[in-house]
Scaffold this motif. Structure first.
Motif, PDB file in Angstrom:
ATOM      1  N   SER A   1       0.830  -1.214   0.000  1.00 36.69           N
ATOM      2  CA  SER A   1       0.000   0.000   0.000  1.00 36.69           C
ATOM      3  C   SER A   1       0.857   1.255   0.000  1.00 36.69           C
ATOM      4  N   ARG A   2       1.731   1.362  -0.996  1.00 38.51           N
ATOM      5  CA  ARG A   2       2.560   2.553  -1.105  1.00 38.51           C
ATOM      6  C   ARG A   2       1.687   3.760  -1.470  1.00 38.51           C
ATOM      7  N   PRO A   3       2.094   4.973  -1.068  1.00 41.50           N
ATOM      8  CA  PRO A   3       1.295   6.166  -1.365  1.00 41.50           C
ATOM      9  C   PRO A   3       0.955   6.279  -2.850  1.00 41.50           C
ATOM     10  N   GLY A   4      -0.305   6.503  -3.124  1.00 41.59           N
ATOM     11  CA  GLY A   4      -0.785   6.639  -4.488  1.00 41.59           C
ATOM     12  C   GLY A   4      -1.361   5.380  -5.076  1.00 41.59           C
ATOM     13  N   ALA A   5      -1.063   4.229  -4.495  1.00 44.54           N
ATOM     14  CA  ALA A   5      -1.547   2.962  -5.035  1.00 44.54           C
ATOM     15  C   ALA A   5      -2.937   2.630  -4.495  1.00 44.54           C
ATOM     16  N   PRO A   6      -3.712   1.847  -5.231  1.00 47.42           N
ATOM     17  CA  PRO A   6      -4.992   1.400  -4.677  1.00 47.42           C
ATOM     18  C   PRO A   6      -4.742   0.551  -3.436  1.00 47.42           C
ATOM     19  N   CYS A   7      -5.498   0.812  -2.377  1.00 54.24           N
ATOM     20  CA  CYS A   7      -5.235   0.114  -1.122  1.00 54.24           C
ATOM     21  C   CYS A   7      -6.478  -0.504  -0.507  1.00 54.24           C
ATOM     22  N   TRP A   8      -7.675  -0.139  -0.998  1.00 51.94           N
ATOM     23  CA  TRP A   8      -8.894  -0.623  -0.370  1.00 51.94           C
ATOM     24  C   TRP A   8     -10.037  -0.582  -1.366  1.00 51.94           C
ATOM     25  N   VAL A   9     -10.943  -1.561  -1.278  1.00 52.52           N
ATOM     26  CA  VAL A   9     -12.156  -1.566  -2.082  1.00 52.52           C
ATOM     27  C   VAL A   9     -13.338  -1.806  -1.146  1.00 52.52           C
ATOM     28  N   GLU A  10     -14.430  -1.126  -1.440  1.00 52.66           N
ATOM     29  CA  GLU A  10     -15.588  -1.177  -0.567  1.00 52.66           C
ATOM     30  C   GLU A  10     -16.862  -1.189  -1.410  1.00 52.66           C
ATOM     31  N   LEU A  11     -17.744  -2.122  -1.106  1.00 53.23           N
ATOM     32  CA  LEU A  11     -19.013  -2.211  -1.811  1.00 53.23           C
ATOM     33  C   LEU A  11     -20.111  -1.550  -0.998  1.00 53.23           C
ATOM     34  N   SER A  12     -20.783  -0.582  -1.599  1.00 53.56           N
ATOM     35  CA  SER A  12     -21.985   0.009  -1.015  1.00 53.56           C
ATOM     36  C   SER A  12     -23.179  -0.707  -1.627  1.00 53.56           C
ATOM     37  N   SER A  13     -23.992  -1.341  -0.782  1.00 52.59           N
ATOM     38  CA  SER A  13     -25.024  -2.234  -1.289  1.00 52.59           C
ATOM     39  C   SER A  13     -26.381  -1.952  -0.657  1.00 52.59           C
ATOM     40  N   LYS A  14     -27.420  -2.062  -1.464  1.00 58.17           N
ATOM     41  CA  LYS A  14     -28.773  -1.905  -0.932  1.00 58.17           C
ATOM     42  C   LYS A  14     -29.219  -3.138  -0.155  1.00 58.17           C
ATOM     43  N   ASP A  15     -28.514  -4.246  -0.330  1.00 61.80           N
ATOM     44  CA  ASP A  15     -28.855  -5.491   0.364  1.00 61.80           C
ATOM     45  C   ASP A  15     -27.551  -6.172   0.784  1.00 61.80           C
ATOM     46  N   PRO A  16     -26.931  -5.710   1.870  1.00 63.23           N
ATOM     47  CA  PRO A  16     -25.645  -6.269   2.293  1.00 63.23           C
ATOM     48  C   PRO A  16     -25.677  -7.778   2.543  1.00 63.23           C
ATOM     49  N   LEU A  17     -26.777  -8.293   3.067  1.00 65.49           N
ATOM     50  CA  LEU A  17     -26.845  -9.730   3.327  1.00 65.49           C
ATOM     51  C   LEU A  17     -26.773 -10.528   2.026  1.00 65.49           C
ATOM     52  N   ALA A  18     -27.500 -10.082   1.013  1.00 66.33           N
ATOM     53  CA  ALA A  18     -27.447 -10.751  -0.285  1.00 66.33           C
ATOM     54  C   ALA A  18     -26.055 -10.630  -0.895  1.00 66.33           C
ATOM     55  N   ALA A  19     -25.432  -9.474  -0.728  1.00 66.90           N
ATOM     56  CA  ALA A  19     -24.080  -9.277  -1.255  1.00 66.90           C
ATOM     57  C   ALA A  19     -23.086 -10.206  -0.568  1.00 66.90           C
ATOM     58  N   ARG A  20     -23.214 -10.346   0.739  1.00 66.76           N
ATOM     59  CA  ARG A  20     -22.339 -11.262   1.471  1.00 66.76           C
ATOM     60  C   ARG A  20     -22.441 -12.670   0.906  1.00 66.76           C
ATOM     61  N   THR A  21     -23.663 -13.120   0.652  1.00 72.89           N
ATOM     62  CA  THR A  21     -23.873 -14.470   0.122  1.00 72.89           C
ATOM     63  C   THR A  21     -23.267 -14.609  -1.270  1.00 72.89           C
ATOM     64  N   PHE A  22     -23.508 -13.615  -2.138  1.00 65.39           N
ATOM     65  CA  PHE A  22     -23.003 -13.681  -3.516  1.00 65.39           C
ATOM     66  C   PHE A  22     -21.481 -13.781  -3.544  1.00 65.39           C
ATOM     67  N   TYR A  23     -20.800 -12.891  -2.835  1.00 67.25           N
ATOM     68  CA  TYR A  23     -19.337 -12.866  -2.918  1.00 67.25           C
ATOM     69  C   TYR A  23     -18.692 -14.010  -2.129  1.00 67.25           C
ATOM     70  N   HIS A  24     -19.392 -14.515  -1.139  1.00 67.63           N
ATOM     71  CA  HIS A  24     -18.894 -15.729  -0.470  1.00 67.63           C
ATOM     72  C   HIS A  24     -18.909 -16.905  -1.447  1.00 67.63           C
ATOM     73  N   GLU A  25     -20.010 -17.051  -2.180  1.00 69.95           N
ATOM     74  CA  GLU A  25     -20.121 -18.155  -3.125  1.00 69.95           C
ATOM     75  C   GLU A  25     -19.162 -17.999  -4.303  1.00 69.95           C
ATOM     76  N   LEU A  26     -18.901 -16.761  -4.698  1.00 73.94           N
ATOM     77  CA  LEU A  26     -18.038 -16.531  -5.867  1.00 73.94           C
ATOM     78  C   LEU A  26     -16.555 -16.574  -5.513  1.00 73.94           C
ATOM     79  N   PHE A  27     -16.161 -15.853  -4.458  1.00 74.85           N
ATOM     80  CA  PHE A  27     -14.742 -15.735  -4.119  1.00 74.85           C
ATOM     81  C   PHE A  27     -14.344 -16.444  -2.825  1.00 74.85           C
ATOM     82  N   GLY A  28     -15.328 -16.927  -2.082  1.00 74.62           N
ATOM     83  CA  GLY A  28     -15.012 -17.574  -0.804  1.00 74.62           C
ATOM     84  C   GLY A  28     -14.793 -16.607   0.333  1.00 74.62           C
ATOM     85  N   TRP A  29     -15.268 -15.377   0.186  1.00 70.69           N
ATOM     86  CA  TRP A  29     -15.046 -14.375   1.225  1.00 70.69           C
ATOM     87  C   TRP A  29     -15.861 -14.686   2.486  1.00 70.69           C
TER      88      TRP A  29
END
Length: 254
Positions: A6-34
């Motif tokens: 995470s050197r200065p200027g580099a991308p260091c974080w990603v964040e999803l803003s979701s209307k349905d966080p529970l559904a998003a949790r399920t989707f990305y768990h199934e897709l990426f194992g998060w």
């Protein structure tokens, strides 16, 4: 992504803003194992941290405004968010959210570049950013879609000091020659109502299998698995709530 810290200027974080966080949790768990962990502090308002094993890879939050779209937001590392915010306005951008502290996790600002694309600057506190980059299931690349490529180059060079490599078909951003993202000219490829945007790509082991899996989970495949000249195999998707993201085969480190 060739930059893995995470050197200065580099991308260091990603964040999803979701209307349905529970559904998003399920989707990305199934897709990426998060794995999802809701921050227990009431002041965090249900903020969820997403892990790949024990490694932090992303954040998830509900929508803060009624007209806010479900979307991924990319943060770039800043050693001094207040100075970065000043640089944004001096370079012709605008602040959507001025510099603020976030529960001791860090200090941030949300900005809009002159072309209209939204991004954030993150000054790490206890949350330094993603623990892992460019491994299957983690952030691997970021891409700007804009209608003003020349203006974007000038803006981001001034704000973050990025290096710029321009090819025949694609422009890449980096630091000291180590690239982490690119830029696409929207030109006539997008309807006029589609605003400029930043989009994350996540590394995967197999693009075709991951795209197929995402579709079965309710995603829309907007760009089917494609081999990019001198680049990786990739695909672009929209999750069931409409958040756009890409997937690509993890880059081999040089």
């Amino acid at each position: 992504m060739k930059i893995t810290d995470s050197r200065p200027g580099a991308p260091c974080w990603v964040e999803l803003s979701s209307k349905d966080p529970l559904a998003a949790r399920t989707f990305y768990h199934e897709l990426f194992g998060w794995r999802a962990e809701v921050v227990p502090d009431e002041k965090a308002m249900g903020y969820t941290r997403l892990y790949l094993g024990d490694q932090l890879v992303a954040g998830l939050v509900g929508l803060m405004q009624p007209d806010q779209p479900t979307a991924w937001n990319i943060s770039f590392h800043s050693p001094d968010v207040d100075a970065t915010a000043a640089a944004v306005t001096e370079a012709g951008g605008a602040l959507v959210v001025g510099p603020m502290d976030a529960l001791g996790w860090g200090r941030f600002a949300v900005a809009r570049d002159p072309g209209g694309a939204i991004f954030s600057a993150w000054q790490p506190g206890t949350l330094r950013g993603c623990d892992v980059i460019n491994e299957p299931g983690a952030l691997g690349w970021v891409e700007l879609a804009t209608r003003d490529p020349n203006g974007a180059v000038a803006f981001y060079r001034r704000v973050f000091g990025w290096t710029v490599t321009t090819g025949e078909m694609y422009t890449q951003f980096g630091l000291d020659g180590r690239d982490f993202g690119g830029m696409m000219d929207m030109a006539d490829q997008f309807p006029a109502e589609v605003p400029p945007y930043w989009m994350p790509y996540f590394a995967v082991a197999d693009v075709d299998l991951s795209a197929e899996r995402a579709a079965l989970l309710g995603a829309t495949v907007t760009l089917p698995p494609t081999d990019v000249p001198d680049g990786p195999r990739l695909a672009v998707l929209r999750d069931a709530q409409g958040a756009a993201f890409g997937i690509h085969v993890a880059y081999a480190e040089n």
